[in-house]
Write a protein that holds these residues in place. Structure first.
Motif, PDB file in Angstrom:
ATOM      1  N   ALA A 174      63.239  47.709  52.436  1.00 45.20           N
ATOM      2  CA  ALA A 174      63.359  49.158  52.629  1.00 45.20           C
ATOM      3  C   ALA A 174      62.844  49.573  54.000  1.00 45.20           C
ATOM      4  CB  ALA A 174      62.613  49.897  51.528  1.00 45.20           C
ATOM      5  N   ARG A 175      61.783  48.938  54.487  1.00 41.34           N
ATOM      6  CA  ARG A 175      61.243  49.291  55.800  1.00 41.34           C
ATOM      7  C   ARG A 175      62.187  48.918  56.930  1.00 41.34           C
ATOM      8  NH1 ARG A 175      54.874  47.683  55.678  1.00 41.34           N
ATOM      9  NH2 ARG A 175      54.263  49.244  54.169  1.00 41.34           N
ATOM     10  N   TRP A 176      62.932  47.840  56.778  1.00 36.33           N
ATOM     11  CA  TRP A 176      63.787  47.361  57.856  1.00 36.33           C
ATOM     12  C   TRP A 176      65.219  47.863  57.757  1.00 36.33           C
ATOM     13  CZ3 TRP A 176      61.986  45.159  62.113  1.00 36.33           C
ATOM     14  CH2 TRP A 176      60.699  44.632  62.062  1.00 36.33           C
ATOM     15  N   TYR A 177      65.612  48.457  56.623  1.00 37.81           N
ATOM     16  CA  TYR A 177      66.989  48.898  56.446  1.00 37.81           C
ATOM     17  C   TYR A 177      67.141  50.421  56.387  1.00 37.81           C
ATOM     18  CZ  TYR A 177      68.797  44.243  55.595  1.00 37.81           C
ATOM     19  OH  TYR A 177      69.190  42.943  55.749  1.00 37.81           O
ATOM     20  N   TYR A 178      66.051  51.141  56.106  1.00 35.04           N
ATOM     21  CA  TYR A 178      66.162  52.581  55.911  1.00 35.04           C
ATOM     22  C   TYR A 178      65.213  53.337  56.840  1.00 35.04           C
ATOM     23  CZ  TYR A 178      68.631  51.111  51.751  1.00 35.04           C
ATOM     24  OH  TYR A 178      69.518  50.523  50.908  1.00 35.04           O
ATOM     25  N   CYS A 179      65.626  54.543  57.225  1.00 36.61           N
ATOM     26  CA  CYS A 179      64.819  55.416  58.074  1.00 36.61           C
ATOM     27  C   CYS A 179      63.585  55.863  57.292  1.00 36.61           C
ATOM     28  CB  CYS A 179      65.660  56.615  58.496  1.00 36.61           C
ATOM     29  SG  CYS A 179      64.759  57.883  59.396  1.00 36.61           S
ATOM     30  N   ALA A 180      62.420  55.821  57.933  1.00 39.73           N
ATOM     31  CA  ALA A 180      61.179  56.200  57.272  1.00 39.73           C
ATOM     32  C   ALA A 180      61.099  57.702  57.025  1.00 39.73           C
ATOM     33  CB  ALA A 180      59.984  55.750  58.105  1.00 39.73           C
ATOM     34  N   LEU A 181      61.878  58.491  57.730  1.00 42.58           N
ATOM     35  CA  LEU A 181      61.826  59.946  57.591  1.00 42.58           C
ATOM     36  C   LEU A 181      62.886  60.471  56.631  1.00 42.58           C
ATOM     37  CD1 LEU A 181      60.494  62.541  58.604  1.00 42.58           C
ATOM     38  CD2 LEU A 181      62.132  62.555  60.463  1.00 42.58           C
ATOM     39  N   SER A 182      64.147  60.091  56.847  1.00 40.27           N
ATOM     40  CA  SER A 182      65.243  60.643  56.051  1.00 40.27           C
ATOM     41  C   SER A 182      65.661  59.750  54.890  1.00 40.27           C
ATOM     42  CB  SER A 182      66.459  60.880  56.951  1.00 40.27           C
ATOM     43  OG  SER A 182      66.944  59.648  57.445  1.00 40.27           O
ATOM     44  N   GLN A 183      65.165  58.521  54.819  1.00 41.06           N
ATOM     45  CA  GLN A 183      65.505  57.542  53.792  1.00 41.06           C
ATOM     46  C   GLN A 183      66.990  57.191  53.786  1.00 41.06           C
ATOM     47  OE1 GLN A 183      63.011  56.026  52.294  1.00 41.06           O
ATOM     48  NE2 GLN A 183      61.636  57.411  53.333  1.00 41.06           N
ATOM     49  N   GLU A 184      67.671  57.393  54.917  1.00 40.64           N
ATOM     50  CA  GLU A 184      69.062  56.980  55.059  1.00 40.64           C
ATOM     51  C   GLU A 184      69.086  55.616  55.730  1.00 40.64           C
ATOM     52  OE1 GLU A 184      70.879  60.024  57.342  1.00 40.64           O
ATOM     53  OE2 GLU A 184      70.769  61.510  55.741  1.00 40.64           O
ATOM     54  N   LYS A 185      70.252  54.938  55.669  1.00 44.23           N
ATOM     55  CA  LYS A 185      70.359  53.641  56.333  1.00 44.23           C
ATOM     56  C   LYS A 185      70.161  53.816  57.832  1.00 44.23           C
ATOM     57  CE  LYS A 185      72.904  50.515  53.528  1.00 44.23           C
ATOM     58  NZ  LYS A 185      73.934  49.514  53.518  1.00 44.23           N
ATOM     59  N   LEU A 186      69.507  52.837  58.430  1.00 41.21           N
ATOM     60  CA  LEU A 186      69.295  52.887  59.879  1.00 41.21           C
ATOM     61  C   LEU A 186      70.620  52.699  60.600  1.00 41.21           C
ATOM     62  CD1 LEU A 186      66.066  50.756  60.327  1.00 41.21           C
ATOM     63  CD2 LEU A 186      66.315  53.184  60.753  1.00 41.21           C
ATOM     64  N   CYS A 187      70.873  53.561  61.559  1.00 43.79           N
ATOM     65  CA  CYS A 187      72.059  53.437  62.394  1.00 43.79           C
ATOM     66  C   CYS A 187      71.654  53.756  63.826  1.00 43.79           C
ATOM     67  CB  CYS A 187      73.182  54.346  61.912  1.00 43.79           C
ATOM     68  SG  CYS A 187      72.752  56.086  61.879  1.00 43.79           S
ATOM     69  N   ARG A 188      72.356  53.174  64.750  1.00 41.39           N
ATOM     70  CA  ARG A 188      72.007  53.350  66.156  1.00 41.39           C
ATOM     71  C   ARG A 188      72.238  54.778  66.586  1.00 41.39           C
ATOM     72  NH1 ARG A 188      73.786  47.632  68.328  1.00 41.39           N
ATOM     73  NH2 ARG A 188      71.739  46.706  68.147  1.00 41.39           N
ATOM     74  N   PRO A 189      71.428  55.328  67.428  1.00 40.00           N
ATOM     75  CA  PRO A 189      70.232  54.812  68.082  1.00 40.00           C
ATOM     76  C   PRO A 189      69.029  54.833  67.146  1.00 40.00           C
ATOM     77  CG  PRO A 189      70.656  57.038  68.827  1.00 40.00           C
ATOM     78  CD  PRO A 189      71.794  56.657  67.919  1.00 40.00           C
ATOM     79  N   ILE A 190      68.282  53.740  67.176  1.00 46.57           N
ATOM     80  CA  ILE A 190      67.096  53.577  66.347  1.00 46.57           C
ATOM     81  C   ILE A 190      65.876  53.710  67.242  1.00 46.57           C
ATOM     82  CG2 ILE A 190      65.821  51.982  64.870  1.00 46.57           C
ATOM     83  CD1 ILE A 190      68.520  50.747  64.130  1.00 46.57           C
ATOM     84  N   VAL A 191      64.884  54.471  66.772  1.00 49.97           N
ATOM     85  CA  VAL A 191      63.645  54.658  67.527  1.00 49.97           C
ATOM     86  C   VAL A 191      62.476  54.192  66.658  1.00 49.97           C
ATOM     87  CG1 VAL A 191      64.532  56.560  68.929  1.00 49.97           C
ATOM     88  CG2 VAL A 191      63.404  57.050  66.779  1.00 49.97           C
ATOM     89  N   ALA A 192      61.355  53.914  67.322  1.00 50.16           N
ATOM     90  CA  ALA A 192      60.145  53.494  66.617  1.00 50.16           C
ATOM     91  C   ALA A 192      58.957  54.252  67.180  1.00 50.16           C
ATOM     92  CB  ALA A 192      59.929  51.995  66.768  1.00 50.16           C
ATOM     93  N   CYS A 193      57.983  54.517  66.330  1.00 48.94           N
ATOM     94  CA  CYS A 193      56.752  55.181  66.760  1.00 48.94           C
ATOM     95  C   CYS A 193      55.696  54.123  67.061  1.00 48.94           C
ATOM     96  CB  CYS A 193      56.264  56.151  65.690  1.00 48.94           C
ATOM     97  SG  CYS A 193      55.761  55.354  64.164  1.00 48.94           S
TER      98      CYS A 193
END
Length: 159
Positions: A32-51
């Motif tokens: 879940a951490r590597w496949y989904y956005c931590a904020l919106s819980q949607e699948k990660l899609c480009r552009p991807i950012v990290a804090c």
């Protein structure tokens, strides 16, 4: 047949013990951490950012979060430390050539391998599936495995 007044219930029949705590599957949590956005819980899609905490976000979800200034907005715990777009770094991720997740239409009749990752380390070739540690450089956004950074032993991007 019982319960006719001749039976006396024992204590263990009347008192229920404490409920067992359900454990979270660690593999599912890593996926879940590597496949989904931590904020919106949607699948990660480009552009991807990290804090700076290492959480992955969709860039459009972060922009929507920062632009929404309504007073009834509940503070998101996953992004409460992000105050501006400068607090996140856009990542340069290397695609995994063996990954075929979005290329095929999923009908439900094939096995979906959750350990197969969408991105890999460009130096060593380790998959970003949560089993290995990954780091990113804040000045350029390049993502490497921790093993590759130990082998390179430099603070400069290899690209």
């Amino acid at each position: 047949m019982g319960c006719d007044g001749g039976t006396i219930p024992k204590r263990h029949e009347l008192v229920k013990g404490p409920r067992k705590v359900e454990k979270v599957d660690k593999n599912a949590e890593l996926v879940a951490r590597w496949y989904y956005c931590a904020l919106s819980q949607e699948k990660l899609c480009r552009p991807i950012v990290a804090c700076e905490l290492g959480r992955l976000y969709n860039k459009d979800a972060i922009i929507e979060f920062l632009l929404d200034k309504s007073p009834d907005k509940t503070p998101m715990e996953a992004a409460s430390h992000i105050k501006s777009i400068k607090n996140v770094t856009e990542l340069n991720l290397a695609d995994n050539p063996a990954w075929s997740g979005d290329k095929e239409s999923i009908k439900g009749d094939k096995y979906d391998d959750i350990q197969s990752a969408r991105f890999i380390c460009p130096v060593v070739g380790l998959e970003m599936n949560g089993r290995h540690r990954f780091c990113f450089l804040r000045n350029c956004g390049c993502v490497f495995s921790e093993r590759a950074l130990k082998e390179i032993k430099s603070e400069v991007c290899h690209k």
